[in-house]
Design a protein around this motif. Sequence first.
Motif, PDB file in Angstrom:
ATOM      1  N   ASP A 879     -28.299 -24.994  -6.374  1.00 23.13           N
ATOM      2  CA  ASP A 879     -28.719 -23.596  -6.399  1.00 23.13           C
ATOM      3  C   ASP A 879     -29.959 -23.475  -7.282  1.00 23.13           C
ATOM      4  OD1 ASP A 879     -29.129 -20.956  -6.719  1.00 23.13           O
ATOM      5  OD2 ASP A 879     -27.093 -20.451  -7.354  1.00 23.13           O
ATOM      6  N   ALA A 882     -30.003 -21.017 -10.165  1.00 20.13           N
ATOM      7  CA  ALA A 882     -28.927 -21.048 -11.166  1.00 20.13           C
ATOM      8  C   ALA A 882     -29.475 -20.821 -12.567  1.00 20.13           C
ATOM      9  CB  ALA A 882     -28.201 -22.381 -11.098  1.00 20.13           C
ATOM     10  N   ASN A 886     -29.411 -16.331 -10.856  1.00 28.18           N
ATOM     11  CA  ASN A 886     -27.990 -16.499 -10.542  1.00 28.18           C
ATOM     12  C   ASN A 886     -27.169 -17.029 -11.701  1.00 28.18           C
ATOM     13  OD1 ASN A 886     -28.365 -15.604  -8.054  1.00 28.18           O
ATOM     14  ND2 ASN A 886     -28.083 -17.537  -6.979  1.00 28.18           N
ATOM     15  N   LYS A 889     -23.510 -16.303 -12.007  1.00 33.41           N
ATOM     16  CA  LYS A 889     -22.599 -16.816 -10.996  1.00 33.41           C
ATOM     17  C   LYS A 889     -21.822 -18.017 -11.544  1.00 33.41           C
ATOM     18  CE  LYS A 889     -23.342 -18.351  -6.336  1.00 33.41           C
ATOM     19  NZ  LYS A 889     -24.365 -18.535  -5.316  1.00 33.41           N
TER      20      LYS A 889
END
Length: 1905
Positions: A879, A882, A886, A889
Amino acid sequence: MSHVYEERATMIAAGELQSFVPFGREHCKNHPNAVNLQLRQLQPASELWSSDGAAGLVGSLQEVTLQEREKERWQLRKGTAPDEVEYEEELYVAGNMVIWSRGSKNQASYVYKAFTVDSPVQQALWCNFTVPQSKKNVKDVVEQTVCIVQSTCVNVHSMSGKDFMSPLPFQVSALWSTKFGLLLERKNIIVDGNISPIREPLPTLFSMLHPLDEIAPVVCKSTGLFESRLQYVSDSALRVVFTCHEPSIIMTYDTQQCTHTVWTLRKATPEEQTTVLKCPDQAGPVHTPNAAPSLLSTHLRNVTRLDSPASPLHCHVLHNQSRIPASPGLHSRAHSPSISNMAALSRAHSPGIAAPSFSGAQRFNMSCHTPSPRGHSILTSPNSTLNDTALLQEMEPILPDLCIEQLWTETSAISREKGCQASKVFITSDLCENRYLCFLVESHQQLRCVKFLESNETSQLIFASVTVITAKDAAPLEDIHTMLVLEANGSLVLYTGVTRVSKVFIPGLLSPTFSVQNHQPQLSTPLENISTPARATVQHMSRLEEVGMPSPVLEVRSSSQHHESSWLEDTPFQQAAPHIHTFRDPVSNRVTLELSSGSMLRITIPEVATSELVKRCLQAIRFILPKDTAMKVLVKWYNSYNAPGGPSMHLEWNLFVTCLMTMMGYNTERLTWTRNLHFEVPLSPVIAPKKARPADTGSDEDWGYLRCSDYHWQVSMQPALAVQGLEPVWPPGGVDNHQSALGLESSAMLFPHIPVLFYVLHLLYEDLKLDELQRSGARALVGLLQQLAKDLQLEDFIDLYWRDYPSFIKTFKEACVIDQAQMELMTWPVFLDGEAPCVFSWLSRCLRGQDVTPFPCLPGICERTKLLVLSYALYVVGDEDAISTNMLKYLSRLSAGQKKNTSDPFLRRYLWFMIISSVKPAPSSGSLAEKLVVWLTSAGFTLKDLESVPFGVALPIRDAIYQCREHPCSDWSEEVCALIGRQDLTKQAHKVTLANRKSTVGLNVMLEPPVTSEADEEEDGMTDLHPEVTGLIWSQDLRVQEVRRLLQSSRPIRVNVPHLPEVSDHEYIEEKENKLLQLCQRTMALPVGRGLFTLFSYHPVPTEPLPVPKLNLTGRAPPRNTMVDLNSGNIDVPPNMTCWPSFHNGVAAGLKIAPASQVESAWIAYNKPKSADLANEYAGFLMALGLNGHLTKLATLNIHDYLTKGHEMTSIGLLLGVSAAKLGTMDMSITRLLSIHIPALLPPTSTELDVPHSVQVAAVVGIGLIYQGTGHRHNAEVLLAEIGRPPGPEMEYCTDRESYSLAAGLALGMVCLGHGSNLIGMTDLNVPEQLYQYMVGGHRRMHAGINREKHKSPSYQIKEGDTINVDVTCPGATLALAMIYLKTNNRSVADWLKAPDTMFLLDFIKPEFLLLRTLARCLIMWDEIFPNADWVTSNVPQIIQENIGNQEQTSISEDLNMETLVQAHDYIIAGGCLAVGFRFAGSANSDAFDCLTGQYNLQTCLSMVLLAVSMVMAGSGNLKVLQLCRFFHKRTFGEMNYGFHMAHHMALGLLFLGGGRYTLSTSNSAIAALLCALYPHFPAHSTDNRYHLQALRHLAVLAAEPRLLVPVDVDTLKPCYALLDVTYRETQWYEETTVELMAPTMLPELHLLKRIKVKGPRYWELNIDISKGTQHLQSILSKDGVLYVKLRAGQLPYKDDPQGWKSLLAPNLNSRSAEVHTFKPEAISTFTSDAALVSFAEYFCRASENMKHKQETVALLSAILYECVTQEYPEMLPTHISIDQAVRTLERGDLCETFSLWQMKLVLELCESRVLTDCLLLSSEFLPVMKSSADRALDRWLCDNSHVLQAYLRRQSMNNDTDVSMLACFLVYHSIPSLKNMVASDLEGTITLKQKLTTGLLRKRGSSC
C-alpha cells in the motif's frame, strides 16, 4: 545530637559532591596581566572537609576585597558534541580576558578559546546569529559565536573562525542573546537640568541581527484598553531582565510601575516597518510613534563623529540634534498629570484573564489624549531652526528588524513596592510537561511561577495562573524537569513545576532545619531515628502511604506542615556551620551552591530513572493517566527511588515493580514473586514495610514480623537445606494463613486505572520485543503483565504471555481475587475488549496476505512498532499510501480520556509527522523498495537500528535495501545511501555538500606531490598536474611529459650553430645570437599555451606566494655549453620585447589556480612583486585571477590603488580580469570603473583623461564581458559608433585603430549575443544595416550622440575623407554580425556575408576578410555546418572552384589574377575549417577530425586548421594532433614569427586543456570567448597589438568546462578504470544511442546526454539520470569529476586484471556443489576487507584438530560465509546463523522462549509469500533444509505428546512436569489461534476447529510414524 530528627519520609540525597572553582580562574593566573595580582588571592577552598569532621568548608577568601571579587564573572551552559557527548561550557570573564572552556564527566576541562581585548570586558555572552541563504530551499546557516562587550564596541568571534568588530553608537547597559541575534539596552544618561525636558525620548532597545548588520531600534506592539499601539521602545524605565530562545520571549521590569511584563520577540513585518516610519499627523490621536526615524538614524550615524560615546559631548548631541515637532504627551511623567491618572486607571483595571495591564502600554505611547501644553508650534525649542529639520529628512531611516509584542503583565494583586525587580528568571517544566516562567523577587523572598502553554491554532503563548512559592533562591534542573528551591529557613527543597517533591539531603552539610522530639505534638508525620548515610536503610513503599502525597503548593500551608525552627537560629553550633547562601550555574541536573563561607559546592540531583525500561514505563504511565494522577505517581516513584542510600542500578526495576504494584493496591509482601524481588543484596536487612505508628516504642509484633521476614528465612533456612541437598521450599507467606485469598486494596491511588495501565504496558512490551537489545526488559516486564492479566481475568493475554515465555510463566501460580464490586470501580477502556495485540502475529498475517486490523500504538513511545508496522504495510502489503494518507488503516493511536486534544506534544508531533509525510509523497515512479528506504531514512532509521531489529522482522527491510543497493538513484541523500550500504554514493553525497567549504576537494585529497627529479629543480610551472589521472587517461605513452618539454620556458635553449671555417669568431657570436633571437620568438609565445595546459590544476597555500616560472631568454651553445645572451650588445634587440611575454607568463601562472581554491584579497596583494621588472607578470596574474573568478574578492580599495599607479599592463590585466569575473552581471561599480577608461562613455564636458590606447581597448572589451547577452541599449549604441570612430581630433587615435575597432565590434557582439532580430528597443539604431555598411564600405554617417563635438576638428595625421575605411572597420563589424546572429540560422543576414563570385569584387577584398566572412556566415547558419570536406569546399564561390582545379588543362583568362584566386580559396577554406572547429569544439567528433586533418597548405591557413583541429579534440590529447604541433614547434626558421608560434602552442594547450580534465563548450558565451581568443590575425612580433590586443588570447579560458569523469575507488581513494554506458538523447541527426566508454573519459556536452551508468560486473552499478536535470552531474564534474565507485566482492580492478580472468568467481561458476569445499578461509580477504568477516573466517571456518565432531558445523559456517560474501550481503550472515541456532535448539527441545521460532516462522512466511516473488537474500538451498529440520522436530514431538495438545485444546490443566515449552513452540509455529478465538470461530461453522485440528494432527502423526 541524639534528639535531632529529620523528616526522612520525603527526602532524597544529592550526589557527586565536589568543590567548585571556575576553570578560567586557574587559567587566568598564568596570563601575563595585571589582573593576576588580585586573582592570585582568589584561591579555592583548600580542602572540602575540615579536620574535625564537621561538615564545614574552609574558605580562604577573607582578604580579598569586594571590588576584586566583582572583577570575575562566569556562566555555564550545556553543550553537545557531534557524537552526542554532553559537556559543560564555561565562559569566564576577568579584566580584559575572556576564557571559554569545556569539560565533561570523562574529560577534564580544557581551554577551548581564550580572548584578550584592549579595554576591560563589560560582559561576555554566547549568541547564535543566522546567516540567511540566498537560495530558497537551503536552510539558513547558524553561526555560533561568543560576543565580548567593551565600552565602545562588541567583538564577535564565531566558531567557524570569523571575527567581527561592531562599534557601539551609544553606551550600553546590557546585551542579551536572543533567537534572532543580540538585543542592546542603551544606558540611560541622566540629562542635565538646562536641557529642555520636553523632547522626543530616544529608543532604549536595539537589535543587531548579524555583526555586519546595522544596529536597529526595536519596535513594540502593546495592547491597550482601546487599541493596540506600535512605537519604538523608548521608555527609560523599562529594563530587560530575561531573554529566551525557545519560545522567543523577553521579560522586562518597569522601575516606575514596579511590574514585570512578558513580550514575544519576533521579526517585524513590512507593514510594521512602514507604519513606524511614517511621520504621523499631528491633529488626532496617533497610533505611530512620533520620534521621526530620521532623528534616530542621524543620531546613530553622527555619533561616529564624536570622540567616543562616553564623551561629555555625547548627551548634548543626543538632545540638541534638532527639535522635531513633538506630539503632546511626550514629556516625562513628572510633568504630565495625565499619565499618573492613566496609571491610576490601570491599577483599578485588574485584568482577570491574561490580558496585560494598560499602564505599560500607555506609557510607551508617543501621543496620549492630552491637550498640548504649548499648542501645535512647529518648532519645539527656540534654538532650533527649520533648516535643521529639513536637512534631517534626507537621511535614510533605519528600518526596525525586531518587534516585541505584549503577552502578559503582572496584575496589581501582586504587591508593587519599589525594588521588587526579579533577580533571577528561568523557564522550567514539570514531569508532566507543563511549562512555567519563574522569576525570583529576592526582596520579598518569593518565587513567582507563571504557567504558560502554546495555543493550538497559532504559535501564540497563553499565560495562565501565577503561583507564589516562598524562596530565598531557586534554580532550574532542565534534564530532570524539576527545580531546586532554597527555602527561607535554609533547607533545600525539590519542586517539579509547582508541586513539592521532597527535601534534598546533602551529605556533609547539616540540614539547617533541626527539630527536637515531640517538638510539635500535632505533627502527623511519622518521625524515625536519624540514620547516617553510611548505614542507610532503603526507604520503603508503604511508609509513604501515611505521609500523604506531596501537594501542589497552591494550598495555603498550615504551620504544622512547614515548621521552621526559629529557636535554633541562635545556637552557636548553627553559626559555625556554613549554610547555603545562593545557587548559581544550573546545567542539566547539576547546580552550584554558594555557601556563606564563600566557597562553592557543585552537586548533582539524581535522575528520575536510570534504567531504560523504567524510563519507558514511566513515559507510558504519564501518557495514559490524567495529569494530576500521573504527577503523583512520578513524585512518589522519585522519592522512593532516590531515598538516601537507595537501590543500585540493577535493582531499579524490582523497586519500580514493587512501587507500582503497591500504588495499584497490591500487598507485595504476600505475593511470592514480588516478595522475592530484592532491592539490596540480602546482607543488609531489607526492613519490610509495616504499618508505621506515631509511637516509636517497639512492640512484640515487631519481633514476630522480623522472624517471618524474607531475610530471616534466607539466613536461617537456606544454608541448612543446601547442606542436606534438599529441594528448597518456598518461604512462609507472611504472618497470615496462606490459604486466605489475596486481594487488592481498592482505595489505592492507581486501583481504578489498572486496566488502562496494563494495556499501555502491554503495548510497551510488544515494542520491546521488536528490539533485540531490549529483550531482557521484555522478560522483566512480562512477570508484571502476567500477574495483572491473571487478576483481571484476561485469558487472551495470559495465553499470549505463556506462548512467549512458556517455562518462565509456568512458575507463576498465585492470583489475587478482585471481586465484582471492585471490578466496577475500575475504568475499563474500550480497547481491552478486542484480542490481545501481538506484533509478531500481526506481521505474520501481513506476510500471509490476510486482512489486518489497525495495530494499537502509543505515539512517541512505541516508535519502533509504528515504523515496522508501516514498513510492512508499505512493502509487504504494497500500500503506497500507508506512510501518508492511509496511516490510520494500519495503526490505531491510543489516547487516554483527557488526551483528545492535540496540545499534547507527543500527539502533536505525531500529527505533524503525518502531515509532513503526506505533503511530500515519494516520487511515484520509484519502486516500493525505494519508497520504503527513503521513508525509513526520513524517520531517522539507520543501519544501527536495523541491526537491533529481530532477524525475521528485519528481512523485508533488508530485501528492500538489497534491491535499492543494486539499482540506486544518484540523487539520494547521504543518509539513504548509508542505509543501503553504498559507501560510494554516501561519499559522493557527502562530498558534494562539503565541497563549497573545503579547499582540498576532489583529487587533491589523495595526491602526494610528485617526486621531482634533479632536472626539474627549476620550476617550469607544470608540476601540479594529477599524474594518477593522466596516467590512467594516457597509460601507454609519455605524451604528457612530451607536452611539458615542448611548453617549458624556464630553461636555457640549445643554440646549435655550426662554426664554419670561413666565419670569424665575432661573426660566429653574432650568428649565434641571431639564431637565439629567432628561437626566443618561440620561447616568448609558449606561456599562452602553458596557461591552457595547466589550467585550474593547483590549490595555492595561503601562506606562500604563487610560484611563477621565469621566462628564460638565454641559450647554451654546444659542445661546451657556453652561455649565449641577447644583452651582449652585439645585435639589435627590439625594445620592450619581453613586456607582453612576461604578461602572458603571469597569466599562465595565475590560471593554474583552481576556482575552488581559497583566495583572499590579502593573498592577492601579498603576491605583488617587490621589483618593478616583474610588474608585467603581476598584471597577467591579476587578469588570470579574474578569469578563474577570484578577482571578485579583491577589495575596491586595492583595485583603485593599482589603477592609480598608471601602469599600462596592470590596468589592462585588471580591467579584463574584473570584467571576466563579473561576466554578464551588469555590475554598476565595474561599469563605472570601465567607463573612466572609455572616452565615448564619459559626458562630453568631462576632463580629458590620458588613457593609453591599449587600456581603452581592454576597457571596451570589458564592457562587452560585463553586459554579455544583456542587449543593453545605451552600450550597444556607443559601441556601434565606436566601430567606425574616425581618427582625431588632432593627433589622437591615429595608431592601432584596427584593434580598437575590432574590440568595439567584439564588445557589441557580446552585448547583443545571440539576440538576432529580437533586439528590443534598438530598431531605430539599424544595427545590422550599420554593421553591413562598416563591412562593405560607403559614405560615413554623421556621428550622432554626445561625442559629436569631439570629432569636429579633423585628424592632423590621417586623411580619410567621408568614406568608411573598411580596412579598419570590417573585422569588428563582421564578427559583431556573427555574434548577434549566432546560431539563429538567419539566411538573409548570412547571404550578406557570402564571398563575392566575380573577379572584380574579389579584388576589392582582403583575403583575410574572406576568412572572417566565411566563419561569420557559418556561425550564423550553425545547424548547416557538416563535418566533411564537401561542405568545407561548398563555401568556395563557383569562379574560384572552376579555375583552381583545372589550371593546367585550360588556358587561363586574361582578367583572372591567379594569385588572388588561390589566396581567396585558401582563406575561405580556412574559414570553413574554423567553423567546423567551433561547431564541434570539445566533441572529439571523428568525422570533424578526419575532415580537418586532410591536406591543406599555406602557412596561415595551416595554423588556423591546426587550431580548428585542436578545438575539436580539446582536452583529448590526440596523438596525431600532438605530432603536428611538435612538427611546427621545431620549425623556427623562415616565415615562423612570434604569432605563428603563439597559434601553434595555443593549439597544443587546447589539446591538453587543463591536463586533460577540461574541454571546450559550444554555448553562446563560450563561442564569443573563443572568437576573441582565436581571432585569426596573430601578432607579427611580441610588441604587436595593432590588429588585436594580445591579452584577449587568454579569454579562451572562459570557454573551458570540466567534463572529465574520473572514477575513484571508495575504499582505496585511488582513481581507477570503470566501464560506463553513456546514453545520448535523440536529436534531429541521430536516434537515442548508447555508447560504452572506459572512464576516466571526457563526456560529451551535458545537454546532449540522457543518462550515464556505471556498468557492472566489476563495480556496483550506478545510474545518473540527466533527463531530470544536470545539476548533480555538474557538481560532480566541477569537483574534479570525482565519481566514487565501489568494487564488488571478489572482483579485481581493471588495472590489475584487464581481461577479468583472475576473478575468484570465474573458475568455480560451473560446479556449484564443489565450490563450497574449495573455499578456503584464507581466500576471504580477497573478497572483502571487512575486519569482522575476516575474523569470522579465521575463528569459525577453520577446522582444527580437536573439532572432529564439529566438522559439519565448520562446513556449514564456511558455506554460509561464502554465500553471503560472494552474493554481497554480508549483513545476512547473522541471520543465517540465527536460523541455524533456532532450529538446533528446537531439535534439542530446550527452547524456553519462542522468540527465535517466531523469527524463523516470519522468514519462512516471507519466502513462501506471494508478496516478494524473489527473495534474493535467502535464495540457496539453506532455507528448505532448515524448514524440514524444524518440521521434523515438531512432528516427532507431536507423535509422543498428542495428549498434551488435546489437553490444551480441552482447557484441561497441565501437570507440572509436562513439557509445555514444546507445546508453545508447536502452537506458534503452526499459527494456532488462542482458545478464545477458536471458540469464536466455533459459533460460525458446524464442525469445530478443535476437531479439525485433532483429526488433522493425528492423521499427520500416523503418516510420519
